[in-house]
Design an enzyme around this catalytic site. Structure first.
Site, short mmCIF file in Angstrom:
data_model
loop_
_atom_site.label_atom_id
_atom_site.label_comp_id
_atom_site.label_asym_id
_atom_site.label_seq_id
_atom_site.Cartn_x
_atom_site.Cartn_y
_atom_site.Cartn_z
N GLU A 106 0.88 -1.18 0.00
CA GLU A 106 0.00 0.00 0.00
C GLU A 106 0.91 1.22 0.00
O GLU A 106 1.70 1.41 0.92
CB GLU A 106 -0.91 -0.01 1.23
CG GLU A 106 -1.99 -1.08 1.20
CD GLU A 106 -3.01 -0.86 0.09
OE1 GLU A 106 -3.12 0.28 -0.41
OE2 GLU A 106 -3.69 -1.83 -0.27
N CYS B 99 -2.48 8.75 3.42
CA CYS B 99 -2.40 8.41 2.00
C CYS B 99 -3.72 8.68 1.30
O CYS B 99 -3.76 8.82 0.07
CB CYS B 99 -1.97 6.96 1.81
SG CYS B 99 -3.00 5.77 2.68
#
Length: 478
Positions: free
Chosen positions: A247, A281
Site C-alpha cells: 500500500e 495516504c
C-alpha cells in the site's frame, strides 16, 4: 520510555545506535529512546516465527479468535495511555488518536469473529461418489512493515487478519512510531500468545526491512509506505517467489460541481485535506472545482480555514497538529516554498504557537498546470491545490490524470454525475458527498495504479492475502 524487541516470547534488548525521540509538538521534550537493532535480530525473529507456525496453524479459528478478543479487551483498557503516547511520539491530535486506538480495538474484534465464519466452498464433482471442496489455509510466516502516520490502526489491520488466518508474524514498525509499537506489544504479550507467534523488531527500514525481505525465512510481506520503497519490496519478493502486498502513495482528488451544497462540502474538504496535518495516504490533495463556482467556493474555503486550529497534539481542540518529524517538516516545507514561488496562494492558516515544534499551517493554492509538481507529487502534508474545470467531463479527466489511484470523491446533487463518477474515476475507493479519507474498517482498502499492489486490506478482502486456497477431493466408493 525505551524500546526493546519481542522475539520468541521474550524481551530482547538490542545493543545498537540509540535515538532520542523528540515530541514534534514541543521539540525540547523527550518522549523516550529507541535502540536500533542489527539485522541478526530480524533473522532470529523469523526463526522464532517459523518454529511457532505449525502449532499456531493447527489451532481452531475459534481458539485463535479468543486471543484476538483478549487483545482487543486489553487495548481498550489501555486506550487512553496508548493514545497519549502515540500523540506525543508522532504528533497526531489526541482526539483523532483516541479514535484510531478504538479503531484498532474494533479491528481486533472484527477479525476475531472471522475465526468461526465460512472460509471454504463445496464444489460439485463430475465423478460419482466424490466429495470435492476448497478451503483457505495459512501462508506460514508473514513480515509486516508499517508506517508512522497510523501507528495503531495500520499495524492492527495487518496483524489481526494475519493471526486469525493461522500465520505467525514478524513486525517492523516505522522508527517514528517505535515507542507506540513497543507499548502495543507489551499489551498484546499479556494475553499469552504462544512463543514466537507474534514478534517485534525495532530498527531502520534500510537495515531491518531489507533483511526481512531479502534474507528472512518468510512467506509473505505486507507493507505500507512510499511508492519507491514499495516497488523495491515488490521486485525483491517477486524474485524470491514471496507473496507481497504493498500500500503506497496517493494524490487524491475531490471534485466539486456547480450544484454541490457548498456549506456541507467545505467542512468535508477541510477534514479530508488537513486532519492529521494531511499525513494520510487518502488525504485530499487536489480539489477540482467547476469554474462557475470557483470564486464562491474560495470564499467559503477561506471562511472555513479561519476556524481550523493548528495546535499541539495533546490539545483536545486541535484540528491539526505538527507533522511527525524534522525530516517530514523539511520535506513538506520544500513544497510550501515551491507553492509560494510558483503558485497563487489562495489562503494560508496562521501559526501562533510559541513552542518549538514541526508546525506547518494549512495552505491552499491555485494557478499551476496539471503537470506541476504540486499537482502530481504526493506531498503528505497540509497543502492543497485547486484546479478549475469547465464541466464534469473535464473534471473527471483531471481526476484521473495521475499515476496514483487510491481515493477520490465528488460533491454533487446530480445522481447521473454521481453514478458516472463511481464508474469512471480510476481509484480503488470512490465516494459521493464524502471526504476522500475515512474508509470504514469492514470495507476493502486499497487503490489502483501505483497506489497499491494486487490485493486489498481490511474487511473480508484482507483474508485473500493472508491465505492460500487448497482444493480437496475424497472418493468414498473405494
Amino acid at each position: 520510555m525505551e524500546s526493546r524487541n519481542w522475539i520468541g516470547g521474550e524481551w530482547i534488548e538490542p545493543v545498537g545506535e540509540k535515538v532520542v525521540v523528540k515530541n514534534p509538538s514541543h521539540t525540547e521534550i523527550e518522549v523516550g529512546t529507541i535502540t536500533l537493532s542489527d539485522d541478526s535480530l530480524v533473522l532470529q525473529a523469523g526463526e522464532a516465527a517459523r518454529r511457532a507456525s505449525r502449532g499456531w496453524a493447527k489451532l481452531t479459528g475459534s481458539a485463535r479468535g479468543e486471543f484476538l478478543y483478549k487483545m482487543a479487551d486489553l487495548l481498550q483498557i489501555h486506550s487512553e495511555e496508548v493514545a497519549q503516547l502515540a500523540s506525543q511520539e508522532m504528533g497526531k491530535p489526541i482526539t483523532e488518536m483516541k479514535l484510531e486506538v478504538m479503531r484498532g480495538v474494533h479491528l481486533l474484534r472484527y477479525y476475531a469473529g472471522e475465526g468461526v465464519r465460512t472460509h471454504g466452498q463445496l464444489i460439485p464433482s463430475t465423478q460419482i461418489d466424490v466429495v470435492q471442496y476448497s478451503k483457505r489455509v495459512p501462508l506460514g510466516v508473514v513480515g509486516i512493515i508499517t508506517p508512522w502516520n497510523f501507528p495503531v490502526a495500520i499495524p492492527i489491520w495487518k496483524i489481526a487478519p494475519a493471526l486469525i488466518c493461522g500465520n505467525t508474524v514478524v513486525w517492523k514498525p516505522a522508527e517514528y512510531a517505535s515507542l507506540t509499537a513497543v507499548r502495543l506489544t507489551e499489551i498484546f504479550a499479556q494475553v499469552g500468545l504462544p512463543e514466537g507467534v507474534f514478534n517485534l523488531v525495532i530498527g531502520k527500514g534500510s537495515v531491518i526491512g531489507n533483511q526481512m525481505i531479502e534474507k528472512m525465512d518468510v512467506d509473505a510481506i505486507s507493507f505500507t509506505g512510499s511508492s519507491m520503497v514499495g516497488s523495491h519490496i515488490a521486485a525483491t519478493c517477486a524474485k524470491r517467489h514471496i507473496k507481497y502486498q504493498t500500500e503506497m502513495g496517493g494524490k487524491n482528488a475531490a471534485i466539486v460541481l456547480h450544484d454541490a451544497d457548498i456549506e456541507k462540502t467545505v467542512p468535508m474538504i477541510l477534514s479530508g485535506a488537513f486532519r492529521s496535518a494531511g499525513q494520510k495516504c487518502t488525504a485530499t490533495s487536489r480539489v477540482i472545482v467547476e469554474k462557475g463556482i470557483m470564486n464562491s467556493f474560495i470564499d467559503a474555503l477561506r471562511q472555513g480555514i479561519s476556524s481550523v486550529k493548528l495546535s499541539y497534539a495533546l490539545d483536545p481542540k486541535a484540528y491539526l497538529g505538527p507533522v511527525a518529524s524534522k525530516e517530514q517538516y523539511q520535506t513538506v516545507n520544500s513544497y510550501v516554498e515551491l507553492a509560494r514561488r510558483e503558485a497563487e496562494v489562495v489562503v494560508e492558516g496562521a501559526n501562533t504557537i510559541q513552542k518549538p515544534g514541526y508546525y506547518i499551517p494549512p495552505l491552499v493554492v491555485k494557478g499551476v498546470g496539471n503537470d506541476h509538481k504540486l499537482v502530481q507529487e504526493e506531498i503528505f502534508g497540509p497543502v492543497v491545490t485547486l484546479l478549475p474545470a469547465h464541466d464534469f467531463e473535464e473534471a473527471i479527466q483531471l481526476c484521473n490524470q495521475t499515476v496514483y489511484g487510491l481515493s477520490a470523491s465528488i460533491f454533487t446533487k446530480d445522481v447521473n454525475h454521481a453514478l458516472r463518477f463511481l464508474d469512471e474515476a480510476e481509484a480503488g475507493m470512490v465516494r459521493v458527498n464524502q471526504e476522500t479519507a475515512g474508509v470504514e474498517y469492514q470495507s476493502p482498502f486499497g487503490g489502483m495504479k501505483l497506489s497499491s499492489s494486487h490485493t486489498r486490506e481490511q474487511g473480508v478482502a484482507a483474508l485473500d492475502f493472508y491465505t492460500q486456497w487448497k482444493t480437496c477431493a475424497i472418493s468414498y466408493s473405494v
